[in-house]
Motif scaffolding. Sequence first.
Motif, PDB file in Angstrom:
ATOM      1  N   ILE A 156       0.861  -1.178   0.000  1.00 17.11           N
ATOM      2  CA  ILE A 156       0.000   0.000   0.000  1.00 17.11           C
ATOM      3  C   ILE A 156       0.895   1.224   0.000  1.00 17.11           C
ATOM      4  O   ILE A 156       1.717   1.413   0.902  1.00 17.11           O
ATOM      5  CB  ILE A 156      -0.951   0.006   1.198  1.00 17.11           C
ATOM      6  CG1 ILE A 156      -1.884  -1.200   1.133  1.00 17.11           C
ATOM      7  CG2 ILE A 156      -1.749   1.307   1.243  1.00 17.11           C
ATOM      8  CD1 ILE A 156      -2.840  -1.312   2.309  1.00 17.11           C
ATOM      9  N   ASN A 157       0.742   2.045  -1.019  1.00 16.16           N
ATOM     10  CA  ASN A 157       1.600   3.210  -1.222  1.00 16.16           C
ATOM     11  C   ASN A 157       0.752   4.472  -1.221  1.00 16.16           C
ATOM     12  O   ASN A 157      -0.092   4.662  -2.093  1.00 16.16           O
ATOM     13  CB  ASN A 157       2.336   3.064  -2.561  1.00 16.16           C
ATOM     14  CG  ASN A 157       3.280   4.212  -2.853  1.00 16.16           C
ATOM     15  OD1 ASN A 157       3.677   4.948  -1.954  1.00 16.16           O
ATOM     16  ND2 ASN A 157       3.657   4.369  -4.111  1.00 16.16           N
ATOM     17  N   PHE A 158       0.955   5.331  -0.221  1.00 17.09           N
ATOM     18  CA  PHE A 158       0.354   6.664  -0.239  1.00 17.09           C
ATOM     19  C   PHE A 158       1.295   7.553  -1.038  1.00 17.09           C
ATOM     20  O   PHE A 158       2.394   7.899  -0.580  1.00 17.09           O
ATOM     21  CB  PHE A 158       0.200   7.195   1.189  1.00 17.09           C
ATOM     22  CG  PHE A 158      -0.830   6.477   2.011  1.00 17.09           C
ATOM     23  CD1 PHE A 158      -2.148   6.929   2.037  1.00 17.09           C
ATOM     24  CD2 PHE A 158      -0.497   5.362   2.755  1.00 17.09           C
ATOM     25  CE1 PHE A 158      -3.108   6.272   2.803  1.00 17.09           C
ATOM     26  CE2 PHE A 158      -1.447   4.701   3.530  1.00 17.09           C
ATOM     27  CZ  PHE A 158      -2.763   5.150   3.551  1.00 17.09           C
ATOM     28  N   ASP A 159       0.888   7.942  -2.248  1.00 16.91           N
ATOM     29  CA  ASP A 159       1.841   8.572  -3.155  1.00 16.91           C
ATOM     30  C   ASP A 159       1.103   9.294  -4.276  1.00 16.91           C
ATOM     31  O   ASP A 159       0.082   8.808  -4.769  1.00 16.91           O
ATOM     32  CB  ASP A 159       2.746   7.494  -3.760  1.00 16.91           C
ATOM     33  CG  ASP A 159       4.056   8.019  -4.329  1.00 16.91           C
ATOM     34  OD1 ASP A 159       4.123   9.215  -4.673  1.00 16.91           O
ATOM     35  OD2 ASP A 159       5.011   7.236  -4.434  1.00 16.91           O
ATOM     36  N   ALA A 160       1.641  10.435  -4.683  1.00 15.91           N
ATOM     37  CA  ALA A 160       1.117  11.130  -5.863  1.00 15.91           C
ATOM     38  C   ALA A 160       1.522  10.433  -7.154  1.00 15.91           C
ATOM     39  O   ALA A 160       0.926  10.682  -8.206  1.00 15.91           O
ATOM     40  CB  ALA A 160       1.627  12.570  -5.880  1.00 15.91           C
ATOM     41  N   HIS A 161       2.527   9.564  -7.080  1.00 14.15           N
ATOM     42  CA  HIS A 161       3.095   8.931  -8.272  1.00 14.15           C
ATOM     43  C   HIS A 161       2.972   7.418  -8.190  1.00 14.15           C
ATOM     44  O   HIS A 161       3.111   6.828  -7.111  1.00 14.15           O
ATOM     45  CB  HIS A 161       4.570   9.314  -8.412  1.00 14.15           C
ATOM     46  CG  HIS A 161       4.803  10.796  -8.401  1.00 14.15           C
ATOM     47  ND1 HIS A 161       5.111  11.493  -7.244  1.00 14.15           N
ATOM     48  CD2 HIS A 161       4.737  11.715  -9.402  1.00 14.15           C
ATOM     49  CE1 HIS A 161       5.235  12.771  -7.526  1.00 14.15           C
ATOM     50  NE2 HIS A 161       5.007  12.942  -8.830  1.00 14.15           N
ATOM     51  N   LEU A 162       2.759   6.793  -9.331  1.00  6.95           N
ATOM     52  CA  LEU A 162       2.715   5.337  -9.390  1.00  6.95           C
ATOM     53  C   LEU A 162       4.097   4.717  -9.200  1.00  6.95           C
ATOM     54  O   LEU A 162       4.218   3.585  -8.734  1.00  6.95           O
ATOM     55  CB  LEU A 162       2.128   4.879 -10.732  1.00  6.95           C
ATOM     56  CG  LEU A 162       0.676   5.272 -10.995  1.00  6.95           C
ATOM     57  CD1 LEU A 162       0.316   5.025 -12.459  1.00  6.95           C
ATOM     58  CD2 LEU A 162      -0.270   4.512 -10.072  1.00  6.95           C
ATOM     59  N   ASP A 163       5.144   5.447  -9.577  1.00  3.10           N
ATOM     60  CA  ASP A 163       6.533   4.972  -9.472  1.00  3.10           C
ATOM     61  C   ASP A 163       6.705   3.609 -10.139  1.00  3.10           C
ATOM     62  O   ASP A 163       7.327   2.694  -9.596  1.00  3.10           O
ATOM     63  CB  ASP A 163       6.982   4.934  -8.015  1.00  3.10           C
ATOM     64  CG  ASP A 163       7.247   6.328  -7.457  1.00  3.10           C
ATOM     65  OD1 ASP A 163       7.383   7.267  -8.258  1.00  3.10           O
ATOM     66  OD2 ASP A 163       7.325   6.468  -6.226  1.00  3.10           O
ATOM     67  N   LEU A 164       6.179   3.519 -11.365  1.00  2.85           N
ATOM     68  CA  LEU A 164       6.253   2.293 -12.161  1.00  2.85           C
ATOM     69  C   LEU A 164       7.075   2.493 -13.434  1.00  2.85           C
ATOM     70  O   LEU A 164       6.927   1.744 -14.395  1.00  2.85           O
ATOM     71  CB  LEU A 164       4.841   1.834 -12.538  1.00  2.85           C
ATOM     72  CG  LEU A 164       3.986   1.248 -11.417  1.00  2.85           C
ATOM     73  CD1 LEU A 164       2.530   1.117 -11.863  1.00  2.85           C
ATOM     74  CD2 LEU A 164       4.525  -0.107 -10.962  1.00  2.85           C
ATOM     75  N   ARG A 165       7.951   3.484 -13.424  1.00  5.49           N
ATOM     76  CA  ARG A 165       8.774   3.710 -14.610  1.00  5.49           C
ATOM     77  C   ARG A 165       9.732   2.548 -14.832  1.00  5.49           C
ATOM     78  O   ARG A 165      10.163   1.886 -13.885  1.00  5.49           O
ATOM     79  CB  ARG A 165       9.567   5.006 -14.461  1.00  5.49           C
ATOM     80  CG  ARG A 165       8.711   6.256 -14.462  1.00  5.49           C
ATOM     81  CD  ARG A 165       9.559   7.514 -14.373  1.00  5.49           C
ATOM     82  NE  ARG A 165       8.728   8.711 -14.327  1.00  5.49           N
ATOM     83  CZ  ARG A 165       9.219   9.939 -14.225  1.00  5.49           C
ATOM     84  NH1 ARG A 165      10.523  10.127 -14.147  1.00  5.49           N
ATOM     85  NH2 ARG A 165       8.403  10.978 -14.194  1.00  5.49           N
ATOM     86  N   ARG A 166      10.076   2.343 -16.093  1.00  3.67           N
ATOM     87  CA  ARG A 166      11.049   1.308 -16.437  1.00  3.67           C
ATOM     88  C   ARG A 166      12.447   1.778 -16.043  1.00  3.67           C
ATOM     89  O   ARG A 166      12.844   2.897 -16.372  1.00  3.67           O
ATOM     90  CB  ARG A 166      11.018   1.019 -17.941  1.00  3.67           C
ATOM     91  CG  ARG A 166      11.993  -0.069 -18.387  1.00  3.67           C
ATOM     92  CD  ARG A 166      12.036  -0.234 -19.883  1.00  3.67           C
ATOM     93  NE  ARG A 166      10.758  -0.719 -20.399  1.00  3.67           N
ATOM     94  CZ  ARG A 166       9.912   0.000 -21.112  1.00  3.67           C
ATOM     95  NH1 ARG A 166      10.197   1.276 -21.396  1.00  3.67           N
ATOM     96  NH2 ARG A 166       8.783  -0.511 -21.550  1.00  3.67           N
TER      97      ARG A 166
END
Length: 329
Positions: A156-166
């Motif tokens: 569970i990530n409270f975050d403005a960003h998905l942080d799923l970049r390659r």
Amino acid sequence: MSHPLYRAANPKLWTGRIDSEESSPALRWHQQMQCLDLSQPLSANLDRQVTLLGFASDAGVKRNKGRPGAAAGPDALRAALANSACADHPLYDAGDIICEGDRLESAQLGLAEHLAKLIEAQANPVVLGGGHEVAWASFQGLIPKLQQSNARLGIINFDAHLDLRRPNPAGSSGTPFRQIAEWCDANGHPFNYWVLGVNPSANTDALFQYAREKDVQWIEDDAFESEPLSALAEACNAFLTTVDSLYITVCLDVFNAAFAPGVSAPAALGISPSRMLWVFKHLIKQAKAVNKPVWLLDIAELNPAYDPHGQTARLGARIIWEYQRAQSQ
């Protein structure tokens, strides 16, 4: 042998006010804090007490072209925690992993190694960042427990960003959950990932497409603020039915910049601390009720260089304080 990037806990950081009350203990965190040196064997079981471990890193933020300064985050969080009220039980500080220059991968492995040691000693670890590249390090520290238990881990990530970049060509503060997803694919583990507070204007269509391919769940920032709390509670409860344990990570850039200016990427909209804390506490309470333990909490992206009044540090400290209180009840 100590990892070359490890620095033992410094008791001089834990100072503050001392109160004298006649009727009951008047304790604060700095009075209960016991400092550890993980380069030495741990002499005792840590009995599920909160144990801090810092990740002093700017490298992932710099690679992600953000504002550097998060390497100073762990000590700023300690300073903000020092005067917090505390019950009569021990707390532990296990020191820091230091990322020297661009040696990010080495620092991440160092954090994972020391975090795994704390988990084996029955600690209740809280990792202090550092940029959100800490998440890939934190997850690697959970791998031995994950493999041993074969539990379905929920992230569970409270975050403005998905942080799923390659990672291209290497990891950064924007890639950790892609790295976790790829590890899960390669090792036959489900990738159960839920992001709360997503800013749709800060994530590209390609990231949302990858998230859909991986069955990632998310709630956008405006919905998080406008949905009834009962609906958010129901969403939390539903997510808990799909997993056996939790790793909770909080990127402080999820909050409106009025509450959290001291981050790499401040948010014009963001979410409010009071609503986030309500959901956060509900998650922990409900997880305990259904026997789904929280294995780890980490706090990411505190940048003291842009936090002149320390309000972002105090917000991060309050989250840790609420976590400790909820876990001890």
